[in-house]
Design a protein around this motif. Structure first.
Motif, PDB file in Angstrom:
ATOM      1  N   GLN A 563       0.673  -1.232   0.008  1.00  0.00           N
ATOM      2  CA  GLN A 563      -0.399   0.063   0.055  1.00  0.00           C
ATOM      3  C   GLN A 563       1.141   1.164  -0.020  1.00  0.00           C
ATOM      4  N   ILE A 564       1.824   0.760   1.119  1.00  0.00           N
ATOM      5  CA  ILE A 564       2.783   2.069   0.685  1.00  0.00           C
ATOM      6  C   ILE A 564       3.934   2.236  -0.107  1.00  0.00           C
ATOM      7  N   GLU A 565       4.201   1.308  -1.161  1.00  0.00           N
ATOM      8  CA  GLU A 565       4.727   1.851  -2.042  1.00  0.00           C
ATOM      9  C   GLU A 565       3.902   2.737  -2.788  1.00  0.00           C
ATOM     10  N   GLY A 566       2.690   1.307  -3.188  1.00  0.00           N
ATOM     11  CA  GLY A 566       1.619   1.650  -4.841  1.00  0.00           C
ATOM     12  C   GLY A 566       1.526   3.219  -4.170  1.00  0.00           C
ATOM     13  N   GLY A 567       1.132   4.120  -3.523  1.00  0.00           N
ATOM     14  CA  GLY A 567       0.706   5.105  -2.891  1.00  0.00           C
ATOM     15  C   GLY A 567       2.193   5.841  -3.065  1.00  0.00           C
ATOM     16  N   VAL A 568       3.022   5.719  -2.542  1.00  0.00           N
ATOM     17  CA  VAL A 568       4.186   6.418  -3.091  1.00  0.00           C
ATOM     18  C   VAL A 568       3.906   7.108  -5.004  1.00  0.00           C
ATOM     19  N   ALA A 569       4.783   5.493  -5.020  1.00  0.00           N
ATOM     20  CA  ALA A 569       4.337   5.623  -6.773  1.00  0.00           C
ATOM     21  C   ALA A 569       3.148   6.687  -7.449  1.00  0.00           C
ATOM     22  N   GLN A 570       2.328   6.496  -6.944  1.00  0.00           N
ATOM     23  CA  GLN A 570       1.288   7.229  -7.150  1.00  0.00           C
ATOM     24  C   GLN A 570       1.030   8.315  -6.762  1.00  0.00           C
ATOM     25  N   ALA A 571       1.916   9.019  -5.771  1.00  0.00           N
ATOM     26  CA  ALA A 571       1.532  10.656  -5.902  1.00  0.00           C
ATOM     27  C   ALA A 571       2.753  11.210  -6.322  1.00  0.00           C
ATOM     28  N   ILE A 572       4.045  10.250  -6.794  1.00  0.00           N
ATOM     29  CA  ILE A 572       4.862  10.574  -7.786  1.00  0.00           C
ATOM     30  C   ILE A 572       5.361  10.874  -8.880  1.00  0.00           C
ATOM     31  N   GLY A 573       3.983  10.061  -8.861  1.00  0.00           N
ATOM     32  CA  GLY A 573       3.363  10.502 -10.455  1.00  0.00           C
ATOM     33  C   GLY A 573       2.452  12.036 -10.530  1.00  0.00           C
ATOM     34  N   TYR A 574       1.817  12.086  -9.183  1.00  0.00           N
ATOM     35  CA  TYR A 574       1.113  13.417  -9.479  1.00  0.00           C
ATOM     36  C   TYR A 574       2.121  14.269  -9.386  1.00  0.00           C
ATOM     37  N   THR A 575       2.993  14.282  -8.673  1.00  0.00           N
ATOM     38  CA  THR A 575       4.126  14.998  -8.438  1.00  0.00           C
ATOM     39  C   THR A 575       4.870  15.796  -9.757  1.00  0.00           C
ATOM     40  N   LEU A 576       5.438  14.950 -10.066  1.00  0.00           N
ATOM     41  CA  LEU A 576       6.087  15.156 -11.562  1.00  0.00           C
ATOM     42  C   LEU A 576       5.575  14.667 -13.326  1.00  0.00           C
ATOM     43  N   ASN A 594      -0.290   9.102 -23.840  1.00  0.00           N
ATOM     44  CA  ASN A 594      -0.098  11.114 -23.637  1.00  0.00           C
ATOM     45  C   ASN A 594      -0.473  11.715 -22.175  1.00  0.00           C
ATOM     46  N   TYR A 595      -1.051  11.054 -22.057  1.00  0.00           N
ATOM     47  CA  TYR A 595      -1.349  11.177 -19.977  1.00  0.00           C
ATOM     48  C   TYR A 595      -0.141  10.242 -19.231  1.00  0.00           C
ATOM     49  N   ILE A 596       1.248  11.443 -18.613  1.00  0.00           N
ATOM     50  CA  ILE A 596       1.769  10.060 -18.353  1.00  0.00           C
ATOM     51  C   ILE A 596       1.768   9.425 -17.427  1.00  0.00           C
ATOM     52  N   ILE A 597       1.829   8.773 -17.074  1.00  0.00           N
ATOM     53  CA  ILE A 597       2.388   8.131 -15.180  1.00  0.00           C
ATOM     54  C   ILE A 597       3.661   7.006 -15.763  1.00  0.00           C
ATOM     55  N   PRO A 598       4.135   7.435 -14.828  1.00  0.00           N
ATOM     56  CA  PRO A 598       5.307   6.990 -14.206  1.00  0.00           C
ATOM     57  C   PRO A 598       5.478   5.362 -14.925  1.00  0.00           C
ATOM     58  N   THR A 599       6.631   5.390 -15.798  1.00  0.00           N
ATOM     59  CA  THR A 599       7.030   3.507 -15.450  1.00  0.00           C
ATOM     60  C   THR A 599       7.759   3.423 -13.677  1.00  0.00           C
ATOM     61  N   ALA A 600       7.786   1.895 -14.269  1.00  0.00           N
ATOM     62  CA  ALA A 600       8.409   1.374 -13.393  1.00  0.00           C
ATOM     63  C   ALA A 600      10.611   1.714 -13.201  1.00  0.00           C
ATOM     64  N   ALA A 601      10.806   1.755 -14.393  1.00  0.00           N
ATOM     65  CA  ALA A 601      12.122   2.708 -14.583  1.00  0.00           C
ATOM     66  C   ALA A 601      11.501   4.259 -14.389  1.00  0.00           C
ATOM     67  N   ASP A 602      10.568   4.339 -13.881  1.00  0.00           N
ATOM     68  CA  ASP A 602      11.241   6.167 -12.998  1.00  0.00           C
ATOM     69  C   ASP A 602      10.726   6.065 -11.568  1.00  0.00           C
ATOM     70  N   ILE A 603      10.738   4.876 -11.140  1.00  0.00           N
ATOM     71  CA  ILE A 603      10.547   5.092  -9.940  1.00  0.00           C
ATOM     72  C   ILE A 603      11.670   4.581  -9.102  1.00  0.00           C
ATOM     73  N   PRO A 604      12.229   5.256  -7.944  1.00  0.00           N
ATOM     74  CA  PRO A 604      13.015   4.960  -7.216  1.00  0.00           C
ATOM     75  C   PRO A 604      13.059   3.735  -6.630  1.00  0.00           C
ATOM     76  N   PRO A 605      13.941   3.146  -5.217  1.00  0.00           N
ATOM     77  CA  PRO A 605      13.614   1.883  -4.786  1.00  0.00           C
ATOM     78  C   PRO A 605      12.751   2.298  -3.263  1.00  0.00           C
ATOM     79  N   ILE A 606      11.832   2.311  -2.673  1.00  0.00           N
ATOM     80  CA  ILE A 606      11.060   2.815  -2.084  1.00  0.00           C
ATOM     81  C   ILE A 606      10.907   2.309  -0.450  1.00  0.00           C
ATOM     82  N   ARG A 607      11.468   2.630   0.416  1.00  0.00           N
ATOM     83  CA  ARG A 607      12.232   1.809   1.570  1.00  0.00           C
ATOM     84  C   ARG A 607      10.679   2.020   2.326  1.00  0.00           C
ATOM     85  N   VAL A 608       9.980   1.258   2.679  1.00  0.00           N
ATOM     86  CA  VAL A 608       9.461   1.363   4.180  1.00  0.00           C
ATOM     87  C   VAL A 608       9.472   0.279   5.281  1.00  0.00           C
ATOM     88  N   PHE A 609       9.082   2.108   6.397  1.00  0.00           N
ATOM     89  CA  PHE A 609       9.810   1.484   7.292  1.00  0.00           C
ATOM     90  C   PHE A 609       8.498   1.135   8.410  1.00  0.00           C
TER      91      PHE A 609
END
Lengths: 668, 286
Positions: A563-576, A594-609
């Motif tokens: 949930q956190i990784e997916g949400g952060v990825a979605q939020a990176i899309g929202y932001t950039l 033409n509606y550009i969402i980030p691909t896996a290559a655009d998402i960094p490692p998301i370290r969840v604690f």
């Protein structure tokens, strides 16, 4: 055997990975027709004429207009302002006007193209400013869906004594939820048998409520069944009520099952998106770093109809001041109308922000309330049932939907833990308004904390019944439980238990003054982003991301981290990345090219604690988690960009085309 | 799917001769259908206006990569996957391999063809800038025989090209003179994969005693067609790379390209980033 906190297999996981899971578009009913929606091309206007052109065998088609509606022509939600089919006036592009059904879905598309609409255009408004300034009145008396005011202390007195006053205006854009599965339903409806709808959705009882009004039928004549759903993210909260009604109207008239499944272009152009917003913050700070006062003006664009804007606005209002202690606060918030398709809920977010490759780091601290805002949970009065079978299995009866986030799995874990039974002996019933009670909508980070707690109470009710009947001793085994269930059912019949929501003690909210405890509990988090700005292309990349949160007890560590990784990825899309391009109220980049969402290559490692601080009124101590990760990424990333470049950015999405302006066109 | 399927015809061609005969017997009626990666997108959206197609995907005459001492000849149906796998292309035409690897996803790379990319004539294609700076030549065939045309100048306007309705692109010829040159390719597409370019830049150069001798520059997505920037090349030829040269080249490039605002980006962004990429390329030569 402990199941809470362990990564047990997902309940529906095997069916999904082996392709056995059946989604709406996999279902074919005998004699089924396909349905299509004819929509407005203009933002605002008056329908003058509808004509059926071309070389189309029109007599083979089922055609539905507003005149065919047996009950009321409105999508029942909070207000009754949105029609199922425009009768005379058009209020946004893509507004449904007419429905078609035919057995050949290819011919159906050809027919859709050949319905000619003559619409007299009326002046339309598309911006928050135009709506606030009432350039045209397009909704009610003042374009205002809802407003709230929060007052604490005396803000007017702090400005004089403040050492610093910080002011800023912040803008966020619309965002498409982009679930993998587009909206889709199948309906069978007739005056004799009532209406049954199978569909991809988050909230079966919202659809149920809407169909009651549309058809004017008694409750037991409407049945809504959720089928396997390929993601929601808030985008299938209220919209399924619309498409379900359309399919049901076509079925009602044709006497045959009708399937409507949108393609991506229709789904993106027509269905709800995250509300665009504008916020002005004015903050008084003392030299020793204390917050003295905050004055916040928050406005969201609700589109043409009220839908859930009041709920979204309420959450935004309450989260606007962030997780900080501040003695003097004034928050004024408004949801306004524009001639765009209505904006709906999306996994909530709050941007309160604060060589050639420039690097920077930024962080954000924030909170997110779990459950419906204010008195919402009290009004919902959610109910969950549990049923034991003679072979000692337990079924959970709830309308909360599995939409990929793990509802089935955590409910089974919670029940297994409470009863000290095997995870495999718990089943979760398919949400079907004919068979399960109304446990409320699957939204607002409420499913785990609120509904999960009801699951826990309901199954404990089963145990109490068995103990009370003298059939179950204190320390029982799985086999003892099975024997007890069998004996009980032989002696007394069905063994069921229901649990209804009660507010935890000490939680009070004043709807009038907007004061008190808006939520039973909050999740707390600190997110850190590391970014690189390429000064050749003005592209910002997130290189590393750390998400630390306190969400109470973690029920399922893999699902929670997901949930956190997916949400952060979605939020990176929202932001950039994700920029909805509007033209006259219509999304014109309504395709994934033409509606550009980030691909896996655009998402960094998301370290969840996770920090675990059990909450007394959550199941096994759990709180809510779903929406939390959307809130923190944007401010963390914008702060990192400021750290890298010195440019303070107050709007998202931050596309390279606008970063170029913020950096003054400085070249590499 | 929004297209009305019964209105469309896709005729298989058993041989190149059969395909060309069909094209010449009814000029303009039939259009070639190769990998379909552009046509199927339009079809799905209900925007494919032309209705009759001849399927050339299975024609062996248009396949294969042939290497002679002077040329590499790529059949028009060479896919992006074929391009990436070829060792001669990897060594001598690396930008073509890079462009192929950055085009679409794997499924598109398996179906999409170089000939199709050229004939689709999009100004945003990823391979055309590389083909331009590699001085590609096209072999066009019809029932009347074949002819060679330089790729530079082949596109005459948006979706316009120097090819008759009865002709097919048979192959693409690349002269094997690129190996000693420096190659620089940059696609700007906002995300790292599956993007349509906002700017696509390809250049080759030879620097001798820190002076630019040979130079060829091409850009995509900044004009109605992909373009060779010969005036900017003229500014740079026989010059040392220094601040003054870079500044002159940036200025000339701005005069030579004509970017527009569209759904993907803005004219201002494209202009500035095209200049920046040019400068990045020139700086990399030192």
């Amino acid at each position: 055997m402990q199941t809470i906190g362990r990564p047990v297999p997902r309940k529906e996981g095997r069916d999904k990975v082996t392709g056995q899971a059946r989604y709406v578009d996999d279902l074919i009913f005998p004699e089924m027709l396909y349905g299509a929606t004819v929509r407005s091309a203009v933002a605002r206007g008056r329908i003058k004429k509808i004509s059926f052109e071309g070389n189309i065998p029109w007599d083979e088609f089922t055609i539905v207009t507003a005149k065919d509606i047996p009950g009321e022509n409105c999508v029942a939600l909070i207000l009754l302002d949105q029609p199922y089919l425009a009768d005379e006036f058009i209020n946004h592009p893509e507004e449904p006007i007419l429905l078609l059904a035919h057995p050949d879905k290819h011919l159906l598309e050809e027919a859709r193209r050949n319905v000619q609409l003559e619409i007299e255009p009326l002046p339309a408004i598309f911006t928050l400013e135009d709506s606030l300034n009432r350039k045209e009145i397009i909704w009610g008396e003042d374009n205002l869906f809802k407003s709230y005011k929060v007052e604490k202390g005396n803000v007017d007195e702090v400005w004089q004594s403040a050492d610093f006053i910080i002011e800023g205006e912040y803008e966020t854009g619309a965002q498409e939820q982009l679930y993998i599965e587009n909206n889709g339903v199948i309906a069978i409806a007739s005056p004799e048998d009532g209406v049954t709808v199978w569909g991809s959705m988050q909230c079966p009882y919202y659809v149920h409520k809407a169909l009651l009004k549309l058809f004017g039928l008694p409750e037991d004549k409407i049945r809504v069944v959720q089928v396997e759903t390929g993601g929601g993210f808030g985008g299938k909260e209220e919209y399924p009520s619309m498409i379900a009604g359309h399919a049901a109207l076509l079925s009602w008239k044709s006497g045959r099952p009708v399937k409507i499944v949108y393609d991506r272009a229709e789904d993106m152009a027509s269905t709800t998106k995250r509300h665009p917003s504008w916020t002005k913050h004015r903050t008084a700070v003392s030299r020793d770093g204390k917050l003295l006062g905050m004055e916040i003006d928050f406005v969201i664009d609700g589109g043409a109809y009220a839908t859930l804007s009041a709920v979204v606005l309420s959450r935004g209002t309450i989260h606007a001041a962030g997780p900080y202690s501040c003695p003097n606060v004034r928050i004024k918030s408004r949801a306004v109308a524009t001639n765009a398709p209505p904006h709906g809920e999306e996994r909530f977010a709050e941007s309160n922000k604060t060589s050639r490759q420039k690097k920077g780091m930024g962080f954000a601290s924030f909170m997110h309330g779990a459950g419906f805002t204010g008195s919402g949970e009290k009004y919902l009065e959610s109910v969950v049932g549990a049923e034991a079978t003679a072979d000692g299995r337990v079924r959970i009866l709830a309308a909360s939907t599995e939409i990929g986030q793990g509802t089935n799995t955590i409910f089974a874990q919670i029940a297994a833990e409470a009863l000290r039974l095997d995870y495999d002996s718990i089943e979760v019933a398919k949400p079907d308004t004919g068979a399960v009670p109304n446990s409320g909508p699957t939204v607002a980070s409420r499913t785990c904390m609120i509904v999960g707690k009801l699951v826990e109470s309901a199954v404990l009710g089963l145990k109490q019944t068995l103990s009370g009947s003298g059939l179950l001793k204190e320390n029982y085994t799985q086999e003892d439980f099975r024997q007890a269930c069998r004996s009980y059912i032989e002696q007394h019949g069905a063994l069921k238990s229901y649990s209804k929501y009660k507010a935890p003690p000490g939680i009070n909210w004043d709807d009038e003054k907007y004061e008190g405890d808006a939520y039973g509990a909050y999740a707390w988090a600190v997110y850190v982003a590391e970014v690189t700005i390429d000064t050749v292309t003005y592209e910002a990349r997130v290189d590393d991301f750390v998400a630390v949160q306190e969400v109470g007890k973690v029920i399922h560590p893999i699902l929670a981290a997901g949930q956190i990784e997916g949400g952060v990825a979605q939020a990176i899309g929202y932001t950039l990345f994700e920029n909805v391009v509007w033209k006259d109220g219509r999304m014109i980049n309504n395709q994934m090219t033409n509606y550009i969402i980030p691909t896996a290559a655009d998402i960094p490692p998301i370290r969840v604690f996770f920090e675990e601080n059990p909450y007394a009124y959550g199941p096994a101590g759990a709180k809510g988690i779903g929406e939390l990760p959307m809130d923190g990424a944007a401010p963390a990333i914008l702060n990192a960009i400021e750290n890298a470049t010195g440019a303070s950015i107050n709007h998202i999405p931050l596309m390279p085309e606008s970063l170029i302006e913020a950096l003054g066109g400085e070249s590499g | 799917m929004r297209a009305y399927l019964p209105e469309y015809e896709l005729k298989p061609a058993a041989s190149l001769t059969e395909a060309l005969t069909l094209l010449s017997d009814e000029p303009g009626v039939w259009k070639p259908f190769a990998g379909g990666t552009d046509l199927m997108v339009l079809f799905e959206a209900g925007k494919l206006l032309h209705k009759k197609f001849v399927n050339i995907w299975n024609l062996p005459e248009l396949r294969g990569i042939e290497v002679t001492p002077e040329f590499v000849t790529l059949g028009a149906l060479t896919t992006y996957t074929d391009v990436q796998a070829n060792e001669v292309l990897q060594q001598e035409f690396p930008m073509l391999c890079q462009a192929a690897s950055e085009t679409g996803g794997l499924a598109i790379q398996n179906r999409g063809t170089l000939g199709g990319n050229i004939a689709n004539a999009s100004p945003a294609g990823d391979s055309p800038p590389a083909l331009l700076v590699y001085d590609a030549e096209l072999e066009l065939v019809s029932t009347q025989g074949s002819r060679f045309v330089p790729y530079n100048g082949f596109h005459t306007g948006y979706k316009q090209m120097r090819m008759r309705e009865d002709e097919l692109i048979k192959s693409i010829h690349l002269p094997r003179v690129s190996k000693p040159l420096l190659h620089y390719y940059r696609k700007v597409g906002t995300r790292k994969a599956q993007a349509i370019s906002k700017i696509c830049f390809a250049a080759v150069t030879q620097v001798d005693a820190s002076e630019i001798k040979e130079i060829r520059i091409a850009l995509g997505s900044v004009a109605p067609t992909v373009i060779r920037c010969s005036r900017t090349e003229d500014v740079l030829r026989n010059r040392k790379v220094n601040a003054e040269t870079i500044s002159a080249a940036r200025l000339e490039l701005a005069r030579e390209i004509s970017p527009i605002d569209d759904i993907r980006s803005t004219a201002r962004y494209r202009l500035r980033v095209a200049q920046n990429v040019l400068e990045d390329f020139l700086t990399s030569l030192n």
